[in-house]
Design an enzyme around this catalytic site. Structure first.
Site, PDB file in Angstrom:
ATOM      1  N   ASP A  17       0.902  -1.141   0.058  1.00 52.10           N
ATOM      2  CA  ASP A  17      -0.143   0.141  -0.151  1.00 52.10           C
ATOM      3  C   ASP A  17       1.065   1.350  -0.125  1.00 52.10           C
ATOM      4  OD1 ASP A  17      -2.460   1.392   0.292  1.00 52.10           O
ATOM      5  OD2 ASP A  17      -1.629   1.873   2.470  1.00 52.10           O
ATOM      6  N   ASP A  19      -0.482   5.132   0.776  1.00 53.52           N
ATOM      7  CA  ASP A  19      -0.502   6.052   1.956  1.00 53.52           C
ATOM      8  C   ASP A  19      -0.755   5.557   3.330  1.00 53.52           C
ATOM      9  OD1 ASP A  19      -1.234   8.518  -0.176  1.00 53.52           O
ATOM     10  OD2 ASP A  19      -2.800   7.596  -0.523  1.00 53.52           O
ATOM     11  N   ASP A 187      -1.706  -0.584   6.202  1.00 48.86           N
ATOM     12  CA  ASP A 187      -1.834   0.235   7.121  1.00 48.86           C
ATOM     13  C   ASP A 187      -3.141   0.095   8.021  1.00 48.86           C
ATOM     14  OD1 ASP A 187      -2.743   1.804   5.308  1.00 48.86           O
ATOM     15  OD2 ASP A 187      -2.543   3.589   6.691  1.00 48.86           O
TER      16      ASP A 187
END
Length: 234
Positions: A17, A19, A187
């Site tokens: 991922d 961001d 995240d």
């Protein structure tokens, strides 16, 4: 973290991922959103509020920001007003985000070292983000991360976004790997839910956004405080 993540003989590839996992882009989001809101003669939104909105794509982010600033003065009409303003808001947001992309963001500590270690172990890498591809690719290039990835897919690459498993399954297909041998690194619960549904093992970083909730409550195979912890030193 769970020992599954140290046994890289199990993995042919990793999907990473962007961001909140590789780059702290909260400053970029807040700056672009507040320029957009100013253009629409609306009040600004605080970065702390933006952090809870991040992770489900730009469409969700923009709509959430509009609701956040409209609801205090018109709770009953905020939804309708947000929908009416959306097209203009998206155009202004896209304009501003492209102009400031990467200027208010920073690569998290340990990311470069972690990606280097994964590549050194022969793990192929793809970046999969809900961020539009036109935002993601220039950001990776600006931060010197683009060279690590064979493939980069934004949130507009497929019919559905994470937490739907489709983007992970399509990324595995493009890599030529099977989900069980493809590690998802993210995240948030979006990444974990998508990975579980796709059949990919998943490791989450502890420092990301996760909609304002503790990531350690998410169903994942392990957690790290830095991508550098993914592969132990020789």
């Amino acid at each position: 973290m769970n020992s599954i993540s140290f046994d890289f003989a199990r993995f042919d590839a990793a999907i990473v991922d962007l961001d909140g996992t590789m780059v702290d882009t909260l400053g970029d989001f807040a700056e672009a959103l507040n320029r957009m809101l100013r253009d629409l003669s609306l009040p600004p939104v605080a970065p702390a509020a933006v952090e809870r909105m991040v992770g489900k794509g730009s469409e969700h982010l923009i709509h959430s920001a509009l609701l956040h600033v409209l609801a205090p003065t018109d709770p009953d009409g905020a939804q309708a007003k947000a929908r009416a303003l959306y097209d203009a808001a998206w155009a202004r947001y896209q304009h501003h985000y492209l102009a400031i992309n990467g200027q208010h963001s920073a690569v998290y500590a340990g990311v470069v070292e972690g990606l280097q270690a994964l590549r050194a172990r022969g793990v192929r890498l793809a970046c999969l983000t809900n961020k539009p591809g036109a935002f993601a690719r220039p950001l990776l290039a600006a931060k010197g991360l683009d060279g690590f990835f064979e493939l980069v897919f934004g949130g507009d690459a497929f019919e559905r976004k994470k937490p739907d498993p489709l983007p992970l399954l399509k990324t595995c297909e493009a890599l030529g790997t099977v989900p069980a041998r493809t590690l998802m690194i993210g995240d948030s619960s979006n990444d974990a839910r998508a990975a579980r549904a796709a059949g990919c093992p998943v490791v989450l970083v502890s420092y990301g956004y996760n909609h304002g909730e503790s990531v350690r409550g998410v169903d994942a195979d392990g957690f790290v405080d830095s991508l550098a912890q993914l592969v132990p030193a020789a």
